[in-house]
Design an enzyme around this catalytic site. Sequence first.
Site, PDB file in Angstrom:
ATOM      1  N   ASN A  68       0.798  -1.164  -0.067  1.00  0.00           N
ATOM      2  CA  ASN A  68       0.024   0.025   0.141  1.00  0.00           C
ATOM      3  C   ASN A  68       0.945   1.262   0.068  1.00  0.00           C
ATOM      4  OD1 ASN A  68      -1.330   2.222   1.741  1.00  0.00           O
ATOM      5  ND2 ASN A  68      -3.216   1.290   0.858  1.00  0.00           N
ATOM      6  N   GLU A 268      -3.915  -0.158   6.835  1.00  0.00           N
ATOM      7  CA  GLU A 268      -3.516   1.068   7.223  1.00  0.00           C
ATOM      8  C   GLU A 268      -4.800   1.626   7.854  1.00  0.00           C
ATOM      9  OE1 GLU A 268      -0.224   1.929   7.276  1.00  0.00           O
ATOM     10  OE2 GLU A 268      -0.165  -0.328   6.865  1.00  0.00           O
TER      11      GLU A 268
END
Length: 296
Positions: A68, A268
């Site tokens: 990510n 996240e």
Amino acid sequence: MPHTLLILNGKESGNPEVREAVKNVRDEGLTLHVRITWEHGDAKRYVEEAATLAVSTVIAGGGDGTINEVATALMSLPADKRPCLGILPLGTANDFATGCNIPLQIENALQLAVKGRAVAIDLAQVNGEHYFINMATGGFGTRITTETPDKLKAALGGVSYFIHGLMRLDALKADSCKIHGPDFHWSGDALVIGIGNGKQAGGGQLLCPDALINDGLMQLRLLTAKELLPAVLSTLFNGEKNKNVIDATVPWLDITAPNDITFNLDGEPLSGRHFHIEILPHAIQCRLPPNCPLLG
């Protein structure tokens, strides 16, 4: 041959298999730069450095969070200057890599990341500045992935999320929210929210089984019941029909909530009361195996 940059999560800096795989690539006469991340922001700095190194591929070496971070950094570059993304799966769950059929053997994965076929794939953008390549999860699933102890993850891998979830069933709490998109409107209490560019999360659970990474769409999956376990959880992950599981396939979504809710974007966390999520078609190039099941 063009140069390649491996951005390696610091936790794997001493991994002897990674060192051997890197040596083998270099022994073929290929240029492979290696940079180590120790704190948030390192990956972005290294991606920016890639332009000065004449790099055509940037490899994310780590778990879904590392992927990510590298993919997000790539999106900060002009589209015509973005290197291709390669993936070296070294995390606990490796949900995106597993969903793509990327080898989990380090040598094979690195060879694919350096030499594999580049394919244009979608990314999902959240509130104009955040991204996810695999999945955004909210509700109970988010709390489990956030709270699962590191020692349990290290010992058991992806199954640790499931085990920790079973241990926390007494803490089930739904998030009240409204969700709308093209031809889709829903409001109520959601126990689990999955928004998939990829298919799986939480260590191999097929939360969004119909999602593809190159169709310009994302799959929304909601679990609305509280009287679920274990039957409704089985329904959620095995694809059976159930009135408490709501599905939609859309290019964008707006989510509003009266209280802060937290989504995990590839692991996240991002908290807030309003989320605009949209798919950016063919946003980046990614080196994938020919049998990748996430391609339509």
